[in-house]
Motif scaffolding. Structure first.
Motif, PDB file in Angstrom:
ATOM      1  N   HIS A   1      29.681 -34.352  14.384  1.00  0.00           N
ATOM      2  CA  HIS A   1      30.446 -33.477  15.264  1.00  0.00           C
ATOM      3  C   HIS A   1      31.523 -34.203  16.060  1.00  0.00           C
ATOM      4  CE1 HIS A   1      27.577 -30.444  14.199  1.00  0.00           C
ATOM      5  NE2 HIS A   1      26.579 -31.096  14.758  1.00  0.00           N
ATOM      6  N   TRP A   2      31.635 -35.531  15.905  1.00  0.00           N
ATOM      7  CA  TRP A   2      32.658 -36.242  16.674  1.00  0.00           C
ATOM      8  C   TRP A   2      33.241 -37.470  15.970  1.00  0.00           C
ATOM      9  CZ3 TRP A   2      31.468 -41.281  17.899  1.00  0.00           C
ATOM     10  CH2 TRP A   2      30.098 -41.622  17.887  1.00  0.00           C
ATOM     11  N   ASP A   3      32.569 -37.986  14.963  1.00  0.00           N
ATOM     12  CA  ASP A   3      33.009 -39.214  14.299  1.00  0.00           C
ATOM     13  C   ASP A   3      33.512 -38.869  12.894  1.00  0.00           C
ATOM     14  OD1 ASP A   3      33.167 -41.624  12.889  1.00  0.00           O
ATOM     15  OD2 ASP A   3      31.421 -42.481  13.914  1.00  0.00           O
ATOM     16  N   GLU A   4      34.832 -38.823  12.768  1.00  0.00           N
ATOM     17  CA  GLU A   4      35.432 -38.390  11.503  1.00  0.00           C
ATOM     18  C   GLU A   4      35.044 -39.299  10.337  1.00  0.00           C
ATOM     19  OE1 GLU A   4      39.884 -37.403   9.837  1.00  0.00           O
ATOM     20  OE2 GLU A   4      39.445 -37.120  11.966  1.00  0.00           O
ATOM     21  N   ALA A   5      35.052 -40.591  10.547  1.00  0.00           N
ATOM     22  CA  ALA A   5      34.694 -41.513   9.460  1.00  0.00           C
ATOM     23  C   ALA A   5      33.253 -41.281   9.011  1.00  0.00           C
ATOM     24  CB  ALA A   5      34.893 -42.960   9.903  1.00  0.00           C
ATOM     25  N   PHE A   6      32.373 -41.083   9.955  1.00  0.00           N
ATOM     26  CA  PHE A   6      30.976 -40.824   9.613  1.00  0.00           C
ATOM     27  C   PHE A   6      30.845 -39.492   8.875  1.00  0.00           C
ATOM     28  CE2 PHE A   6      26.751 -39.133  10.394  1.00  0.00           C
ATOM     29  CZ  PHE A   6      25.949 -40.191  10.014  1.00  0.00           C
ATOM     30  N   ALA A   7      31.485 -38.450   9.407  1.00  0.00           N
ATOM     31  CA  ALA A   7      31.387 -37.109   8.805  1.00  0.00           C
ATOM     32  C   ALA A   7      31.890 -37.121   7.360  1.00  0.00           C
ATOM     33  CB  ALA A   7      32.159 -36.082   9.634  1.00  0.00           C
ATOM     34  N   THR A   8      33.041 -37.719   7.131  1.00  0.00           N
ATOM     35  CA  THR A   8      33.567 -37.752   5.758  1.00  0.00           C
ATOM     36  C   THR A   8      32.728 -38.683   4.887  1.00  0.00           C
ATOM     37  OG1 THR A   8      35.211 -39.437   6.350  1.00  0.00           O
ATOM     38  CG2 THR A   8      35.920 -37.126   6.431  1.00  0.00           C
ATOM     39  N   GLY A   9      32.147 -39.700   5.494  1.00  0.00           N
ATOM     40  CA  GLY A   9      31.290 -40.635   4.759  1.00  0.00           C
ATOM     41  C   GLY A   9      30.016 -39.998   4.240  1.00  0.00           C
ATOM     42  N   VAL A  10      29.561 -38.927   4.874  1.00  0.00           N
ATOM     43  CA  VAL A  10      28.366 -38.232   4.396  1.00  0.00           C
ATOM     44  C   VAL A  10      28.737 -36.985   3.582  1.00  0.00           C
ATOM     45  CG1 VAL A  10      26.874 -39.134   6.222  1.00  0.00           C
ATOM     46  CG2 VAL A  10      28.007 -36.911   6.546  1.00  0.00           C
ATOM     47  N   GLY A  11      30.028 -36.877   3.219  1.00  0.00           N
ATOM     48  CA  GLY A  11      30.436 -35.815   2.310  1.00  0.00           C
ATOM     49  C   GLY A  11      31.010 -34.559   2.949  1.00  0.00           C
ATOM     50  N   LEU A  12      31.186 -34.556   4.246  1.00  0.00           N
ATOM     51  CA  LEU A  12      31.793 -33.400   4.900  1.00  0.00           C
ATOM     52  C   LEU A  12      33.313 -33.504   4.834  1.00  0.00           C
ATOM     53  CD1 LEU A  12      29.397 -33.240   7.975  1.00  0.00           C
ATOM     54  CD2 LEU A  12      29.516 -31.602   6.073  1.00  0.00           C
ATOM     55  N   PRO A  13      34.014 -32.386   4.940  1.00  0.00           N
ATOM     56  CA  PRO A  13      35.470 -32.435   4.858  1.00  0.00           C
ATOM     57  C   PRO A  13      36.132 -33.037   6.093  1.00  0.00           C
ATOM     58  CG  PRO A  13      34.735 -30.197   5.288  1.00  0.00           C
ATOM     59  CD  PRO A  13      33.503 -31.024   5.034  1.00  0.00           C
ATOM     60  N   ASN A  14      35.413 -33.078   7.206  1.00  0.00           N
ATOM     61  CA  ASN A  14      35.935 -33.572   8.474  1.00  0.00           C
ATOM     62  C   ASN A  14      34.800 -33.464   9.479  1.00  0.00           C
ATOM     63  OD1 ASN A  14      37.754 -34.286  10.616  1.00  0.00           O
ATOM     64  ND2 ASN A  14      39.420 -33.296   9.497  1.00  0.00           N
ATOM     65  N   VAL A  15      35.079 -33.741  10.734  1.00  0.00           N
ATOM     66  CA  VAL A  15      34.147 -33.414  11.812  1.00  0.00           C
ATOM     67  C   VAL A  15      33.914 -31.910  11.721  1.00  0.00           C
ATOM     68  CG1 VAL A  15      34.057 -33.150  14.327  1.00  0.00           C
ATOM     69  CG2 VAL A  15      34.797 -35.318  13.333  1.00  0.00           C
ATOM     70  N   ILE A  16      32.695 -31.451  11.998  1.00  0.00           N
ATOM     71  CA  ILE A  16      32.414 -30.015  11.916  1.00  0.00           C
ATOM     72  C   ILE A  16      31.867 -29.485  13.240  1.00  0.00           C
ATOM     73  CG2 ILE A  16      32.047 -30.031   9.417  1.00  0.00           C
ATOM     74  CD1 ILE A  16      28.991 -29.856  10.027  1.00  0.00           C
ATOM     75  N   VAL A  17      32.093 -28.210  13.458  1.00  0.00           N
ATOM     76  CA  VAL A  17      31.584 -27.529  14.647  1.00  0.00           C
ATOM     77  C   VAL A  17      30.058 -27.488  14.576  1.00  0.00           C
ATOM     78  CG1 VAL A  17      31.550 -25.326  15.910  1.00  0.00           C
ATOM     79  CG2 VAL A  17      33.676 -26.109  14.821  1.00  0.00           C
ATOM     80  N   HIS A  18      29.414 -27.642  15.711  1.00  0.00           N
ATOM     81  CA  HIS A  18      27.969 -27.463  15.805  1.00  0.00           C
ATOM     82  C   HIS A  18      27.638 -26.036  15.355  1.00  0.00           C
ATOM     83  CE1 HIS A  18      28.982 -30.492  18.852  1.00  0.00           C
ATOM     84  NE2 HIS A  18      27.739 -30.907  18.808  1.00  0.00           N
ATOM     85  N   GLY A  19      26.674 -25.889  14.495  1.00  0.00           N
ATOM     86  CA  GLY A  19      26.276 -24.551  14.053  1.00  0.00           C
ATOM     87  C   GLY A  19      25.858 -23.668  15.212  1.00  0.00           C
ATOM     88  N   MET A  20      25.138 -24.244  16.166  1.00  0.00           N
ATOM     89  CA  MET A  20      24.678 -23.458  17.306  1.00  0.00           C
ATOM     90  C   MET A  20      25.839 -23.043  18.213  1.00  0.00           C
ATOM     91  SD  MET A  20      21.553 -22.962  16.695  1.00  0.00           S
ATOM     92  CE  MET A  20      20.826 -22.386  18.208  1.00  0.00           C
ATOM     93  N   LEU A  21      26.906 -23.822  18.246  1.00  0.00           N
ATOM     94  CA  LEU A  21      28.088 -23.414  19.002  1.00  0.00           C
ATOM     95  C   LEU A  21      28.723 -22.193  18.347  1.00  0.00           C
ATOM     96  CD1 LEU A  21      30.352 -23.629  21.081  1.00  0.00           C
ATOM     97  CD2 LEU A  21      31.343 -25.486  19.719  1.00  0.00           C
ATOM     98  N   THR A  22      28.862 -22.237  17.030  1.00  0.00           N
ATOM     99  CA  THR A  22      29.412 -21.090  16.305  1.00  0.00           C
ATOM    100  C   THR A  22      28.535 -19.863  16.516  1.00  0.00           C
ATOM    101  OG1 THR A  22      30.278 -22.605  14.617  1.00  0.00           O
ATOM    102  CG2 THR A  22      30.175 -20.262  14.044  1.00  0.00           C
ATOM    103  N   MET A  23      27.237 -20.040  16.367  1.00  0.00           N
ATOM    104  CA  MET A  23      26.280 -18.945  16.514  1.00  0.00           C
ATOM    105  C   MET A  23      26.336 -18.352  17.926  1.00  0.00           C
ATOM    106  SD  MET A  23      22.198 -19.283  15.936  1.00  0.00           S
ATOM    107  CE  MET A  23      21.071 -17.956  16.246  1.00  0.00           C
ATOM    108  N   GLY A  24      26.323 -19.214  18.926  1.00  0.00           N
ATOM    109  CA  GLY A  24      26.331 -18.752  20.305  1.00  0.00           C
ATOM    110  C   GLY A  24      27.626 -18.071  20.694  1.00  0.00           C
TER     111      GLY A  24
END
Length: 140
Positions: A41-64
């Protein structure tokens, strides 16, 4: 705001819409408030390193934030007596951009005996659903 009246509602009525604006500073504030400091949710290199397209929004933030549309329509957050959803796709947040999440709330069912309304939420980012089977039950 006037509280909704059960007898005035019918299945299919769109009762609320909103565009949510999300950016990296909001993710940081949410992480601090929620205690969810997962690096996706804050480290772009880490997020893309685990296969995500970028940093992503917290699911619970979207839900709430999505159910907030229903709470506002109901005129009382306590009127929402049940809420459920499935997370179907992440919302990527590029470093310097504001991303938009569209929320539409429509009456999915009316229970006159229980005096409740099921509100079905359609929550999308760039035309794709990010929450599936998002439903809130509102006591009126």
């Amino acid at each position: 705001m006037t509280r909704p009246v059960l007898d005035d509602l019918a299945v299919g009525d769109v009762v609320a819409t909103r565009t949510l604006e999300l950016d990296r500073p909001r993710l940081v504030r949410y992480a601090g408030a929620s205690g969810d400091f997962n690096r996706i949710h804050w480290d772009e290199a880490f997020a893309t390193g685990v296969g995500l397209p970028n940093v992503i929004v917290h699911g619970m933030l979207t839900m709430g934030a999505a159910v907030g549309v229903v709470e506002e329509w109901a005129g009382d957050p306590g009127a929402v007596v049940d809420y459920q959803t499935r997370f179907t796709r992440p919302v990527p947040v590029p470093a310097t951009e504001v991303v938009l999440v569209e929320v539409s709330a429509a009456v999915g069912a009316v229970d006159a005996e229980a005096r409740t309304v099921r509100v079905d939420l359609t929550v999308t980012h760039e035309g794709a659903k990010v929450l599936g089977k998002a439903q809130a039950v509102v006591q009126l």
